[in-house]
Enzyme design. Structure first.
Site, mmCIF file in Angstrom:
data_model
loop_
_atom_site.group_PDB
_atom_site.id
_atom_site.type_symbol
_atom_site.label_atom_id
_atom_site.label_comp_id
_atom_site.label_asym_id
_atom_site.label_seq_id
_atom_site.Cartn_x
_atom_site.Cartn_y
_atom_site.Cartn_z
ATOM 1 N N SER A 123 105.616 159.172 115.509
ATOM 2 C CA SER A 123 106.818 158.925 114.697
ATOM 3 C C SER A 123 106.521 158.619 113.229
ATOM 4 C CB SER A 123 107.670 157.809 115.312
ATOM 5 O OG SER A 123 108.193 158.226 116.566
ATOM 6 N N LYS A 138 103.447 171.508 117.611
ATOM 7 C CA LYS A 138 103.705 171.624 119.055
ATOM 8 C C LYS A 138 104.287 173.016 119.349
ATOM 9 C CE LYS A 138 104.151 166.665 119.174
ATOM 10 N NZ LYS A 138 104.705 165.469 119.811
ATOM 11 N N ASN A 192 101.304 168.610 113.451
ATOM 12 C CA ASN A 192 101.241 169.187 114.792
ATOM 13 C C ASN A 192 102.615 169.754 115.123
ATOM 14 O OD1 ASN A 192 101.020 169.747 117.501
ATOM 15 N ND2 ASN A 192 100.814 167.616 118.160
ATOM 16 N N GLU A 226 100.400 164.909 125.427
ATOM 17 C CA GLU A 226 101.241 165.863 126.160
ATOM 18 C C GLU A 226 100.387 166.759 127.052
ATOM 19 O OE1 GLU A 226 103.386 167.299 122.737
ATOM 20 O OE2 GLU A 226 104.341 165.339 122.565
ATOM 21 N N GLU A 233 97.341 157.739 119.049
ATOM 22 C CA GLU A 233 98.758 158.045 119.190
ATOM 23 C C GLU A 233 99.311 157.354 120.432
ATOM 24 O OE1 GLU A 233 99.786 162.011 117.064
ATOM 25 O OE2 GLU A 233 99.210 162.441 119.104
ATOM 26 N N GLY A 267 107.476 160.841 119.146
ATOM 27 C CA GLY A 267 108.806 161.437 119.215
ATOM 28 C C GLY A 267 109.930 160.439 119.482
#
Ligand code: PGA
Length: 252
Positions: free
Chosen positions: A214, A14, A12, A101, A169, A175
């Site tokens: 992560s 992003k 991903n 997100e 997730e 992150g």
């Protein structure tokens, strides 16, 4: 891993990647084609602006592409939005829906995520439906309840093991460099598996459940061998071909 299920490692990207990042796509292709045969399915979800060019670079490679979000409608007056049909038309076969997100920054509810998952299925894409608890929810011991409600509320009614994947997730792991312990991951995936069998019957037994948050070459070994962990959704470590390939290779 779930017996007889093909693992998936999806990257991903992003909101990262200009045209020069297509070089990483080509490097991923080269890494897959020059290394030992790989049973793991590989997908890259770059920004939409790169999707068509990435599809050209990956033609005939077996490496799949995905979008990172889609609108629930197929077309219409929705300025700035992109439909699942358009993502498919650009050369993708997956789309991520309900990433935390999006749930957080764009207030996407389970109902909105479900409509997007339905759109993905309608368009012939595989929906990667993201779920996960916040750090506070985990500290309060609510993680199973929160994630269960998300799974119940976010999957398409017609979800099958062919058209839907669940990605667990935890928000606090995205992150951050932090990850749940392997036993916490296994417990959550087992709980999701039980729920999927209840919601989707037979299909729930083999629907893939990815872990994300992560994941990187240094910690991917912690995921291997965990029952019901059928691959990974990789953010930061998917931006560099070498790191992404190391995660892919770890799954075999
Ligand atoms: P991360 O992101 O690997 O950078 O934590 C994962 C994700 O958000 O899908």
């Amino acid at each position: 891993m779930t017996p007889s299920v093909r693992p998936l490692v999806a990257g991903n990207w992003k909101m990262n990647g200009l045209k020069n990042a297509l070089g990483e796509i080509v490097a991923i292709r080269q890494g897959i084609e020059t290394g030992a045969a790989c049973k793991t399915q590989v997908a890259v979800c770059p920004p939409l602006t790169l999707l068509c060019s990435a599809a050209e670079r990956l033609e005939g490679s077996g490496i799949a592409l995905g979008g990172q979000d889609c609108h629930s409608e197929a077309f219409g007056p929705f300025t700035g939005s992109v439909s699942a049909e358009m993502i498919k038309d650009a050369g993708a076969s997956f789309v991520i829906v309900g990433h935390s997100e999006r749930r957080t920054a764009y207030s996407e509810t389970n109902a909105i995520v479900k409509a997007k998952a339905e759109a993905a299925v309608r368009a012939g894409l595989i929906a990667i439906v993201c779920v996960g608890e916040t750090g506070n929810e985990r500290e309060a011991g609510e993680e199973i309840a929160v994630v269960s409600a998300q799974v119940r509320g976010s999957l398409a009614d017609s979800a099958t093991s062919e058209n839907t994947i669940v990605a667990y997730e935890p928000l606090w792991a995205i992150g951050s460099g932090m990850t749940p312990t392997p036993s916490d991951i296994a417990a959550m995936h087992a709980s999701i598996r039980t729920l999927l069998k209840e919601i989707c019957n037979q299909a729930g037994a083999t629907m893939r459940i990815l872990y994300g948050g992560s994941v990187k070459p240094e910690n991917v070994k912690d995921l291997l061998g965990l029952l019901n962990v059928d691959g990974a959704l990789v953010g930061g470590a998917s931006l560099k071909a070498a790191d992404f390939l190391a995660v892919v290779r770890a799954f075999g």
